[in-house]
Motif scaffolding. Structure first.
Motif, PDB file in Angstrom:
ATOM      1  N   SER A   1      21.571  26.932 -39.486  1.00  0.00           N
ATOM      2  CA  SER A   1      20.658  27.510 -40.693  1.00  0.00           C
ATOM      3  C   SER A   1      21.265  27.213 -42.052  1.00  0.00           C
ATOM      4  CB  SER A   1      20.120  28.951 -40.516  1.00  0.00           C
ATOM      5  OG  SER A   1      19.673  28.984 -39.450  1.00  0.00           O
ATOM      6  N   SER A   2      22.689  27.210 -42.231  1.00  0.00           N
ATOM      7  CA  SER A   2      23.352  26.849 -43.133  1.00  0.00           C
ATOM      8  C   SER A   2      24.137  25.461 -43.296  1.00  0.00           C
ATOM      9  CB  SER A   2      24.327  28.004 -43.503  1.00  0.00           C
ATOM     10  OG  SER A   2      25.194  28.110 -42.465  1.00  0.00           O
ATOM     11  N   ALA A   3      25.106  25.360 -42.393  1.00  0.00           N
ATOM     12  CA  ALA A   3      26.046  24.166 -42.917  1.00  0.00           C
ATOM     13  C   ALA A   3      25.246  22.942 -42.167  1.00  0.00           C
ATOM     14  CB  ALA A   3      27.177  24.131 -41.687  1.00  0.00           C
ATOM     15  N   LYS A   4      24.355  23.058 -40.993  1.00  0.00           N
ATOM     16  CA  LYS A   4      23.746  21.618 -40.747  1.00  0.00           C
ATOM     17  C   LYS A   4      22.730  21.159 -41.608  1.00  0.00           C
ATOM     18  CE  LYS A   4      22.763  18.675 -37.525  1.00  0.00           C
ATOM     19  NZ  LYS A   4      21.298  18.176 -37.615  1.00  0.00           N
ATOM     20  N   GLN A   5      21.819  22.388 -42.260  1.00  0.00           N
ATOM     21  CA  GLN A   5      20.675  22.105 -43.035  1.00  0.00           C
ATOM     22  C   GLN A   5      21.464  21.462 -44.329  1.00  0.00           C
ATOM     23  OE1 GLN A   5      17.604  22.357 -41.867  1.00  0.00           O
ATOM     24  NE2 GLN A   5      18.765  22.792 -39.964  1.00  0.00           N
ATOM     25  N   SER A   6      22.497  21.962 -44.854  1.00  0.00           N
ATOM     26  CA  SER A   6      23.232  21.351 -45.989  1.00  0.00           C
ATOM     27  C   SER A   6      23.626  19.994 -45.619  1.00  0.00           C
ATOM     28  CB  SER A   6      24.373  22.177 -46.512  1.00  0.00           C
ATOM     29  OG  SER A   6      24.157  23.769 -46.648  1.00  0.00           O
ATOM     30  N   GLU A   7      24.096  19.795 -44.764  1.00  0.00           N
ATOM     31  CA  GLU A   7      24.511  18.458 -44.327  1.00  0.00           C
ATOM     32  C   GLU A   7      23.348  17.383 -44.448  1.00  0.00           C
ATOM     33  OE1 GLU A   7      26.600  18.499 -40.759  1.00  0.00           O
ATOM     34  OE2 GLU A   7      28.059  19.862 -41.281  1.00  0.00           O
ATOM     35  N   GLU A   8      22.053  17.807 -43.754  1.00  0.00           N
ATOM     36  CA  GLU A   8      21.030  17.007 -43.830  1.00  0.00           C
ATOM     37  C   GLU A   8      20.324  16.711 -45.159  1.00  0.00           C
ATOM     38  OE1 GLU A   8      18.220  18.452 -40.875  1.00  0.00           O
ATOM     39  OE2 GLU A   8      19.415  18.112 -39.595  1.00  0.00           O
ATOM     40  N   ARG A   9      20.371  18.000 -45.978  1.00  0.00           N
ATOM     41  CA  ARG A   9      19.969  17.742 -47.379  1.00  0.00           C
ATOM     42  C   ARG A   9      20.504  16.541 -48.287  1.00  0.00           C
ATOM     43  NH1 ARG A   9      18.927  23.156 -46.724  1.00  0.00           N
ATOM     44  NH2 ARG A   9      20.840  23.885 -47.844  1.00  0.00           N
ATOM     45  N   ARG A  10      21.996  16.749 -48.058  1.00  0.00           N
ATOM     46  CA  ARG A  10      23.190  15.712 -48.601  1.00  0.00           C
ATOM     47  C   ARG A  10      22.687  14.421 -48.217  1.00  0.00           C
ATOM     48  NH1 ARG A  10      26.955  19.734 -48.052  1.00  0.00           N
ATOM     49  NH2 ARG A  10      27.623  18.927 -46.154  1.00  0.00           N
TER      50      ARG A  10
ATOM     51  N   THR B   1       2.299  22.955 -46.555  1.00  0.00           N
ATOM     52  CA  THR B   1       1.950  21.560 -46.244  1.00  0.00           C
ATOM     53  C   THR B   1       2.664  21.003 -44.850  1.00  0.00           C
ATOM     54  OG1 THR B   1       4.154  20.841 -47.322  1.00  0.00           O
ATOM     55  CG2 THR B   1       2.308  21.260 -48.871  1.00  0.00           C
ATOM     56  N   ARG B   2       3.416  21.669 -44.232  1.00  0.00           N
ATOM     57  CA  ARG B   2       4.347  21.415 -43.220  1.00  0.00           C
ATOM     58  C   ARG B   2       3.289  21.564 -41.822  1.00  0.00           C
ATOM     59  NH1 ARG B   2       9.895  24.057 -41.225  1.00  0.00           N
ATOM     60  NH2 ARG B   2      10.623  22.316 -40.148  1.00  0.00           N
ATOM     61  N   PRO B   3       3.243  20.650 -40.899  1.00  0.00           N
ATOM     62  CA  PRO B   3       2.639  20.877 -39.517  1.00  0.00           C
ATOM     63  C   PRO B   3       3.274  22.177 -38.801  1.00  0.00           C
ATOM     64  CG  PRO B   3       3.398  18.640 -39.862  1.00  0.00           C
ATOM     65  CD  PRO B   3       4.027  19.261 -41.041  1.00  0.00           C
ATOM     66  N   SER B   4       2.291  22.715 -38.210  1.00  0.00           N
ATOM     67  CA  SER B   4       2.943  23.824 -37.336  1.00  0.00           C
ATOM     68  C   SER B   4       4.146  23.348 -36.339  1.00  0.00           C
ATOM     69  CB  SER B   4       1.840  24.407 -36.417  1.00  0.00           C
ATOM     70  OG  SER B   4       1.316  23.518 -35.565  1.00  0.00           O
ATOM     71  N   SER B   5       4.480  24.486 -35.752  1.00  0.00           N
ATOM     72  CA  SER B   5       6.002  24.203 -35.013  1.00  0.00           C
ATOM     73  C   SER B   5       5.424  23.232 -33.754  1.00  0.00           C
ATOM     74  CB  SER B   5       6.736  25.437 -34.614  1.00  0.00           C
ATOM     75  OG  SER B   5       5.746  26.364 -33.981  1.00  0.00           O
TER      76      SER B   5
ATOM     77  N   HIS C   1      18.821  18.964 -33.080  1.00  0.00           N
ATOM     78  CA  HIS C   1      18.853  17.636 -32.861  1.00  0.00           C
ATOM     79  C   HIS C   1      19.871  16.979 -33.741  1.00  0.00           C
ATOM     80  CE1 HIS C   1      14.740  18.830 -31.306  1.00  0.00           C
ATOM     81  NE2 HIS C   1      15.147  17.633 -30.862  1.00  0.00           N
ATOM     82  N   VAL C   2      20.922  16.403 -33.147  1.00  0.00           N
ATOM     83  CA  VAL C   2      22.121  15.765 -33.965  1.00  0.00           C
ATOM     84  C   VAL C   2      21.606  14.874 -34.980  1.00  0.00           C
ATOM     85  CG1 VAL C   2      24.133  14.584 -33.845  1.00  0.00           C
ATOM     86  CG2 VAL C   2      23.508  16.019 -31.845  1.00  0.00           C
ATOM     87  N   LYS C   3      20.613  13.923 -34.534  1.00  0.00           N
ATOM     88  CA  LYS C   3      19.926  13.058 -35.644  1.00  0.00           C
ATOM     89  C   LYS C   3      18.602  13.631 -35.720  1.00  0.00           C
ATOM     90  CE  LYS C   3      18.809   8.253 -36.259  1.00  0.00           C
ATOM     91  NZ  LYS C   3      18.556   7.239 -35.675  1.00  0.00           N
ATOM     92  N   PRO C   4      18.114  14.036 -36.850  1.00  0.00           N
ATOM     93  CA  PRO C   4      16.896  14.673 -37.193  1.00  0.00           C
ATOM     94  C   PRO C   4      15.858  13.514 -36.401  1.00  0.00           C
ATOM     95  CG  PRO C   4      17.877  14.599 -39.142  1.00  0.00           C
ATOM     96  CD  PRO C   4      18.927  13.897 -38.122  1.00  0.00           C
ATOM     97  N   HIS C   5      14.992  14.093 -35.587  1.00  0.00           N
ATOM     98  CA  HIS C   5      14.006  13.331 -34.697  1.00  0.00           C
ATOM     99  C   HIS C   5      12.810  12.770 -35.861  1.00  0.00           C
ATOM    100  CE1 HIS C   5      11.113  16.501 -34.679  1.00  0.00           C
ATOM    101  NE2 HIS C   5      12.247  17.458 -34.332  1.00  0.00           N
ATOM    102  N   ARG C   6      12.565  13.336 -36.965  1.00  0.00           N
ATOM    103  CA  ARG C   6      11.395  13.091 -37.842  1.00  0.00           C
ATOM    104  C   ARG C   6      10.001  12.852 -37.308  1.00  0.00           C
ATOM    105  NH1 ARG C   6      14.551  15.331 -41.254  1.00  0.00           N
ATOM    106  NH2 ARG C   6      15.766  14.307 -42.465  1.00  0.00           N
ATOM    107  N   GLY C   7       9.827  13.266 -36.240  1.00  0.00           N
ATOM    108  CA  GLY C   7       8.551  12.899 -35.232  1.00  0.00           C
ATOM    109  C   GLY C   7       8.823  12.007 -33.986  1.00  0.00           C
ATOM    110  N   ASP C   8       9.765  11.422 -34.014  1.00  0.00           N
ATOM    111  CA  ASP C   8       9.991  10.526 -32.902  1.00  0.00           C
ATOM    112  C   ASP C   8      10.068  11.065 -31.661  1.00  0.00           C
ATOM    113  OD1 ASP C   8      10.953   8.561 -31.127  1.00  0.00           O
ATOM    114  OD2 ASP C   8      12.584   7.861 -32.582  1.00  0.00           O
TER     115      ASP C   8
END
Length: 119
Positions: free
Chosen positions: A103-112, A38-42, A77-84
């Protein structure tokens, strides 16, 4: 000090402490594959050859992980750009990270953080 005892998975298998059962790993892979479909290509998300050149230039100037000092291989990206696009290209929003921290610590932080926003 004794280690944690093995646990019993929902499928009935005995699993060593700290490891995932084969059925859980398979379910995780299937869930991720469904999401990826469902995700757009890179390139649709902005990660083009222009990004690759900017990324290489940034890593040359910032060769070490901002968190642990290991060699950096990822521009995050420190703050996720979410397409901006403005936030995507804002170099003040970039940081050099090693694969482990990205791949681990930053992704966990973003999910939280995402879970906190939904509440």
């Amino acid at each position: 000090m004794p280690g944690k005892p093995p646990r019993i998975c929902g499928c009935g298998r005995k699993v060593p402490a700290g490891l995932r059962c084969e059925c859980q790993a398979k379910a995780d892979a299937e869930r991720k594959a469904r999401f990826d479909r469902t995700r757009p290509s890179s390139s649709a998300r902005g990660y083009t050859s222009k990004w690759e050149r900017a990324r290489a230039e940034f890593l040359a100037a910032h060769p070490f992980c901002r968190r642990c000092g290991a060699p950096a291989t990822v521009v995050d990206h420190v703050k996720p750009h979410r397409g901006d696009a403005a936030l995507f290209w804002d170099r003040k929003n970039w940081q050099a990270l090693c694969v482990n921290h990205h791949s681990s610590a930053k992704q966990s932080e973003e999910r939280r953080a995402a879970r906190g926003q939904r509440k």
